[in-house]
Design an enzyme around this catalytic site. Structure first.
Site, mmCIF file in Angstrom:
data_model
loop_
_atom_site.group_PDB
_atom_site.id
_atom_site.type_symbol
_atom_site.label_atom_id
_atom_site.label_comp_id
_atom_site.label_asym_id
_atom_site.label_seq_id
_atom_site.Cartn_x
_atom_site.Cartn_y
_atom_site.Cartn_z
ATOM 1 N N SER A 1 39.627 52.361 34.222
ATOM 2 C CA SER A 1 39.497 52.355 32.763
ATOM 3 C C SER A 1 38.259 53.128 32.338
ATOM 4 O O SER A 1 38.277 53.833 31.325
ATOM 5 C CB SER A 1 39.404 50.914 32.253
ATOM 6 O OG SER A 1 40.590 50.218 32.546
ATOM 7 N N HIS B 1 47.104 49.793 36.661
ATOM 8 C CA HIS B 1 47.336 48.389 36.293
ATOM 9 C C HIS B 1 48.834 48.133 36.097
ATOM 10 O O HIS B 1 49.374 47.145 36.587
ATOM 11 C CB HIS B 1 46.655 48.054 34.956
ATOM 12 C CG HIS B 1 45.158 48.099 34.965
ATOM 13 N ND1 HIS B 1 44.437 48.752 33.993
ATOM 14 C CD2 HIS B 1 44.237 47.565 35.807
ATOM 15 C CE1 HIS B 1 43.139 48.611 34.232
ATOM 16 N NE2 HIS B 1 42.991 47.903 35.339
ATOM 17 N N ARG C 1 41.954 49.327 45.126
ATOM 18 C CA ARG C 1 42.125 50.781 45.148
ATOM 19 C C ARG C 1 41.503 51.372 46.405
ATOM 20 O O ARG C 1 42.146 52.059 47.177
ATOM 21 C CB ARG C 1 41.471 51.421 43.918
ATOM 22 C CG ARG C 1 42.244 51.208 42.645
ATOM 23 C CD ARG C 1 41.429 51.598 41.462
ATOM 24 N NE ARG C 1 40.204 50.810 41.407
ATOM 25 C CZ ARG C 1 39.430 50.714 40.347
ATOM 26 N NH1 ARG C 1 39.709 51.397 39.266
ATOM 27 N NH2 ARG C 1 38.358 49.956 40.368
ATOM 28 N N LYS D 1 29.997 41.495 27.582
ATOM 29 C CA LYS D 1 30.354 42.900 27.817
ATOM 30 C C LYS D 1 30.635 43.571 26.482
ATOM 31 O O LYS D 1 31.007 42.918 25.524
ATOM 32 C CB LYS D 1 31.618 42.966 28.687
ATOM 33 C CG LYS D 1 31.344 43.017 30.168
ATOM 34 C CD LYS D 1 32.622 43.420 30.899
ATOM 35 C CE LYS D 1 32.452 43.468 32.395
ATOM 36 N NZ LYS D 1 33.712 43.810 33.060
HETATM 37 O O1 PNS Z 1 38.927 44.411 35.318
HETATM 38 P P1 PNS Z 1 37.696 43.683 35.819
HETATM 39 O O2 PNS Z 1 36.552 43.847 34.829
HETATM 40 O O3 PNS Z 1 37.301 44.111 37.212
HETATM 41 O O4 PNS Z 1 38.086 42.129 35.896
HETATM 42 C C1 PNS Z 1 37.151 41.158 36.284
HETATM 43 C C2 PNS Z 1 37.702 39.727 36.076
HETATM 44 C C3 PNS Z 1 38.183 39.527 34.655
HETATM 45 C C4 PNS Z 1 38.868 39.526 37.008
HETATM 46 C C5 PNS Z 1 36.547 38.753 36.433
HETATM 47 O O5 PNS Z 1 35.386 39.149 35.767
HETATM 48 C C6 PNS Z 1 36.855 37.295 36.079
HETATM 49 O O6 PNS Z 1 37.686 36.672 36.687
HETATM 50 N N1 PNS Z 1 36.151 36.772 35.058
HETATM 51 C C7 PNS Z 1 36.365 35.442 34.525
HETATM 52 C C8 PNS Z 1 35.187 34.507 34.789
HETATM 53 C C9 PNS Z 1 35.289 33.929 36.175
HETATM 54 O O7 PNS Z 1 36.161 33.137 36.459
HETATM 55 N N2 PNS Z 1 34.416 34.419 37.086
HETATM 56 C C10 PNS Z 1 34.436 34.039 38.479
HETATM 57 C C11 PNS Z 1 33.671 32.816 38.776
HETATM 58 S S1 PNS Z 1 32.007 32.841 38.192
#
Ligand code: PNS
Length: 159
Positions: free
Chosen positions: A128, A17, A90, A41
């Protein structure tokens, strides 16, 4: 001014990150790291802790800010006047889900572009969840997360 958001769970932030944040900070005038505070979560670290750890390891980057959010990513981007969402890739496994999210976010806000950055090959295996698993077994976290926060993660796993 070109502003980008770099969203994620960051539970906790890894060297992968941080590498993306450092590289993005050279491309954009400002990068806002967005920590998802998802109530469905069960993160290992609270959103306050995750923000604190990111701030600690990005303090050498004057154009990087960190904040948590609990709504839609496109709303968070808009609040911060960001027109770009940065995502790190990745492996090909990341692609399908990220592709779907990028198209969905584009539908939600046509002015917001998702840009993918390839992870540095030396970090491509880090996640993570692997950091948490290793920390749970008291494994060596050197090279996986920034040195400054290793003690904090280890402390968390003592309890
Ligand atoms: O590190 P991660 O868990 O892969 O990140 C995921 C993240 C935070 C990028 C994704 O879950 C997100 O954008 N969540 C916010 C809610 C949202 O906008 N979702 C998409 C449309 S439903």
């Amino acid at each position: 001014m070109r502003i980008a958001v770099y969203p994620g769970s960051f539970d906790p932030i890894t060297n992968g990150h941080l590498d993306i944040i450092e590289r993005a900070s050279k491309i954009f005038d400002k990068v806002v790291v967005g920590v998802l505070n998802n109530k469905n979560k069960k993160p290992k670290f609270t959103s306050e802790e995750r923000v604190m750890l990111i701030k600690k390891v990005t303090k050498h980057l004057p154009n990087v800010e960190t904040a948590s959010f609990d709504g839609l990513l496109v709303d968070f981007a808009r609040e911060h006047s960001a027109s770009v969402i940065i995502k790190g890739l990745r492996t090909v496994n990341d692609f399908e889900y990220e592709f779907q999210m990028a198209l969905l976010n584009k539908t939600l806000d046509n002015d917001c572009e998702t840009m993918f950055m390839m992870t540095n090959s030396k970090y491509s295996y880090i996640s993570s969840s692997m950091v948490n698993e290793l920390a749970g077994y008291n494994g060596d976290l050197a090279g996986l997360v920034p040195t400054d926060i290793i003690h904090y993660i280890k402390e968390k796993y003592k309890h």
